[in-house]
Design a protein around this motif. Sequence first.
Motif, PDB file in Angstrom:
ATOM      1  N   ILE A 152       0.840  -1.204   0.000  1.00  0.00           N
ATOM      2  CA  ILE A 152       0.000   0.000   0.000  1.00  0.00           C
ATOM      3  C   ILE A 152       0.867   1.242   0.000  1.00  0.00           C
ATOM      4  CG2 ILE A 152      -1.662   1.354   1.361  1.00  0.00           C
ATOM      5  CD1 ILE A 152      -2.772  -1.391   2.344  1.00  0.00           C
ATOM      6  N   GLU A 153       1.877   1.263   0.866  1.00  0.00           N
ATOM      7  CA  GLU A 153       2.759   2.427   0.937  1.00  0.00           C
ATOM      8  C   GLU A 153       3.552   2.590  -0.355  1.00  0.00           C
ATOM      9  OE1 GLU A 153       5.062   1.828   4.435  1.00  0.00           O
ATOM     10  OE2 GLU A 153       3.558   2.726   5.763  1.00  0.00           O
ATOM     11  N   GLU A 154       4.069   1.502  -0.894  1.00  0.00           N
ATOM     12  CA  GLU A 154       4.878   1.590  -2.115  1.00  0.00           C
ATOM     13  C   GLU A 154       4.073   2.188  -3.266  1.00  0.00           C
ATOM     14  OE1 GLU A 154       6.920  -1.385  -5.399  1.00  0.00           O
ATOM     15  OE2 GLU A 154       6.845  -2.049  -3.300  1.00  0.00           O
ATOM     16  N   ILE A 155       2.849   1.716  -3.454  1.00  0.00           N
ATOM     17  CA  ILE A 155       2.029   2.195  -4.571  1.00  0.00           C
ATOM     18  C   ILE A 155       1.500   3.593  -4.307  1.00  0.00           C
ATOM     19  CG2 ILE A 155      -0.125   1.794  -5.834  1.00  0.00           C
ATOM     20  CD1 ILE A 155       0.483  -1.230  -5.489  1.00  0.00           C
ATOM     21  N   ALA A 156       1.029   3.838  -3.090  1.00  0.00           N
ATOM     22  CA  ALA A 156       0.493   5.162  -2.766  1.00  0.00           C
ATOM     23  C   ALA A 156       1.574   6.229  -2.840  1.00  0.00           C
ATOM     24  CB  ALA A 156      -0.145   5.142  -1.383  1.00  0.00           C
ATOM     25  N   PHE A 157       2.772   5.916  -2.340  1.00  0.00           N
ATOM     26  CA  PHE A 157       3.858   6.892  -2.325  1.00  0.00           C
ATOM     27  C   PHE A 157       4.423   7.158  -3.721  1.00  0.00           C
ATOM     28  CE2 PHE A 157       5.217   6.045   2.362  1.00  0.00           C
ATOM     29  CZ  PHE A 157       4.000   6.565   2.780  1.00  0.00           C
ATOM     30  N   ALA A 158       4.169   6.265  -4.664  1.00  0.00           N
ATOM     31  CA  ALA A 158       4.661   6.471  -6.024  1.00  0.00           C
ATOM     32  C   ALA A 158       4.047   7.712  -6.669  1.00  0.00           C
ATOM     33  CB  ALA A 158       4.369   5.244  -6.882  1.00  0.00           C
ATOM     34  N   TYR A 159       2.927   8.180  -6.114  1.00  0.00           N
ATOM     35  CA  TYR A 159       2.262   9.365  -6.661  1.00  0.00           C
ATOM     36  C   TYR A 159       2.654  10.647  -5.926  1.00  0.00           C
ATOM     37  CZ  TYR A 159      -0.948   6.358  -9.320  1.00  0.00           C
ATOM     38  OH  TYR A 159      -1.483   5.457 -10.193  1.00  0.00           O
ATOM     39  N   ILE A 160       3.537  10.549  -4.947  1.00  0.00           N
ATOM     40  CA  ILE A 160       3.945  11.734  -4.190  1.00  0.00           C
ATOM     41  C   ILE A 160       4.393  12.842  -5.155  1.00  0.00           C
ATOM     42  CG2 ILE A 160       5.793  12.628  -2.720  1.00  0.00           C
ATOM     43  CD1 ILE A 160       3.767  11.392  -1.024  1.00  0.00           C
ATOM     44  N   ASN A 161       3.926  14.065  -4.876  1.00  0.00           N
ATOM     45  CA  ASN A 161       4.228  15.277  -5.649  1.00  0.00           C
ATOM     46  C   ASN A 161       3.468  15.378  -6.964  1.00  0.00           C
ATOM     47  OD1 ASN A 161       6.007  16.481  -3.782  1.00  0.00           O
ATOM     48  ND2 ASN A 161       7.670  15.157  -4.490  1.00  0.00           N
ATOM     49  N   THR A 162       2.597  14.426  -7.262  1.00  0.00           N
ATOM     50  CA  THR A 162       1.714  14.582  -8.422  1.00  0.00           C
ATOM     51  C   THR A 162       0.775  15.758  -8.162  1.00  0.00           C
ATOM     52  OG1 THR A 162       1.774  12.231  -8.993  1.00  0.00           O
ATOM     53  CG2 THR A 162      -0.107  13.501  -9.799  1.00  0.00           C
ATOM     54  N   ALA A 163       0.636  16.633  -9.139  1.00  0.00           N
ATOM     55  CA  ALA A 163      -0.220  17.804  -8.980  1.00  0.00           C
ATOM     56  C   ALA A 163      -1.691  17.417  -8.919  1.00  0.00           C
ATOM     57  CB  ALA A 163       0.004  18.777 -10.144  1.00  0.00           C
ATOM     58  N   TYR A 164      -2.440  18.157  -8.096  1.00  0.00           N
ATOM     59  CA  TYR A 164      -3.897  17.982  -8.098  1.00  0.00           C
ATOM     60  C   TYR A 164      -4.451  18.495  -9.418  1.00  0.00           C
ATOM     61  CZ  TYR A 164      -8.823  18.248  -6.953  1.00  0.00           C
ATOM     62  OH  TYR A 164     -10.182  18.077  -6.962  1.00  0.00           O
ATOM     63  N   LEU A 165      -5.301  17.714 -10.049  1.00  0.00           N
ATOM     64  CA  LEU A 165      -5.959  18.105 -11.292  1.00  0.00           C
ATOM     65  C   LEU A 165      -7.393  17.612 -11.241  1.00  0.00           C
ATOM     66  CD1 LEU A 165      -5.846  19.261 -14.201  1.00  0.00           C
ATOM     67  CD2 LEU A 165      -5.172  16.965 -14.953  1.00  0.00           C
ATOM     68  N   TRP A 166      -8.329  18.541 -11.256  1.00  0.00           N
ATOM     69  CA  TRP A 166      -9.750  18.174 -11.233  1.00  0.00           C
ATOM     70  C   TRP A 166     -10.055  17.272 -12.421  1.00  0.00           C
ATOM     71  CZ3 TRP A 166     -13.732  19.025  -7.857  1.00  0.00           C
ATOM     72  CH2 TRP A 166     -15.023  18.762  -8.312  1.00  0.00           C
ATOM     73  N   GLY A 167     -10.583  16.088 -12.156  1.00  0.00           N
ATOM     74  CA  GLY A 167     -10.895  15.129 -13.213  1.00  0.00           C
ATOM     75  C   GLY A 167      -9.729  14.244 -13.611  1.00  0.00           C
ATOM     76  N   GLY A 168      -8.523  14.501 -13.050  1.00  0.00           N
ATOM     77  CA  GLY A 168      -7.344  13.745 -13.440  1.00  0.00           C
ATOM     78  C   GLY A 168      -7.318  12.344 -12.870  1.00  0.00           C
ATOM     79  N   ARG A 169      -6.657  11.445 -13.618  1.00  0.00           N
ATOM     80  CA  ARG A 169      -6.580  10.041 -13.207  1.00  0.00           C
ATOM     81  C   ARG A 169      -5.180   9.466 -13.378  1.00  0.00           C
ATOM     82  NH1 ARG A 169      -9.863   6.556 -16.591  1.00  0.00           N
ATOM     83  NH2 ARG A 169      -9.245   4.976 -15.088  1.00  0.00           N
TER      84      ARG A 169
END
Length: 219
Positions: A126-143
Motif C-alpha cells: 500500500i505504501e509503495e504504490i500510494a507513495f509512487a504518486y507523491i508530488n503529483t499535482a492535483y488536477l480536477w478530473g485527473g486520473r
Amino acid sequence: MQKIISIVPAAPLRAEASHRAEMVSQLLLGETAEVLEQGKDFTKIKTDLNDYEGWIQNPQVTNFTEDTPLQLLGYADKEICILFNHFPMRIPAGAPVFDTKQLGNYPVDYSNASYKKDVPFTKEQIEEIAFAYINTAYLWGGRTAYGIDCSGYVQSVYAFFGIALPRDAYQQAVAGDTIDFLEQTRIGDLAYFDNTDGKIIHVGILLNPETIIHSSGKV
C-alpha cells in the motif's frame, strides 16, 4: 451498441461538448466506452470502467468492436514508453496495460511495459504504490501521475490491488463498510470528508489512525 476506445495516453472527458467545458474525468489509453450521442467534434460516452458519462474529442478515440476482448495485464507501475502506431508513446504510472497487439485499428506494442496487478493488500505494498504518486499535482478530473484528483488517486491506487472503486468520492463512500472508530481502522482504509451541507467532497487513504495520504494541491 457502438463502442469507442481511447487512442491517446489520457483523453479529457468533459461535462459539455466544448474545449472550455469542465474536465470531469479522463479516458486512458485502451479504455473503452459506449457511444451515447455522436457529434461533429465531440462524442458523448459512458465509460465501461464505471459508467461515467461525458464528452470526448473525436480524434482522441476510434471505433472498437468486442470481437476480441482486451485482456488486462495490470497497471503501469512507472512511466513507460510503448509503441503505438509504430511511434513512441509515453503513458503514465497507473495506466492500464493490455495483452494485445491492436487497439482499434492501430498496432500497439506493450512488450517493454512494467506493470503490476492483484498486488497483496499489505502495509508495504500500500505504501509503495500510494507513495509512487507523491508530488503529483492535483488536477480536477485527473486520473494519472501527471495530474490527479482525490477520488481518481484513490481509485488508481486501489486498482493495483484488484479493487474497483466508483469514480467520485461521494460514490466511493457508499461502496464499502463504515468504521465506527478511528482506533478500528487499518492502513488502506479510506477517510471521507464532507462540506457544511453534509455532501462528501474529499477522500484520502489512511496510513494510520492519524495520517492520510491524499491529493489536495498535490499528493
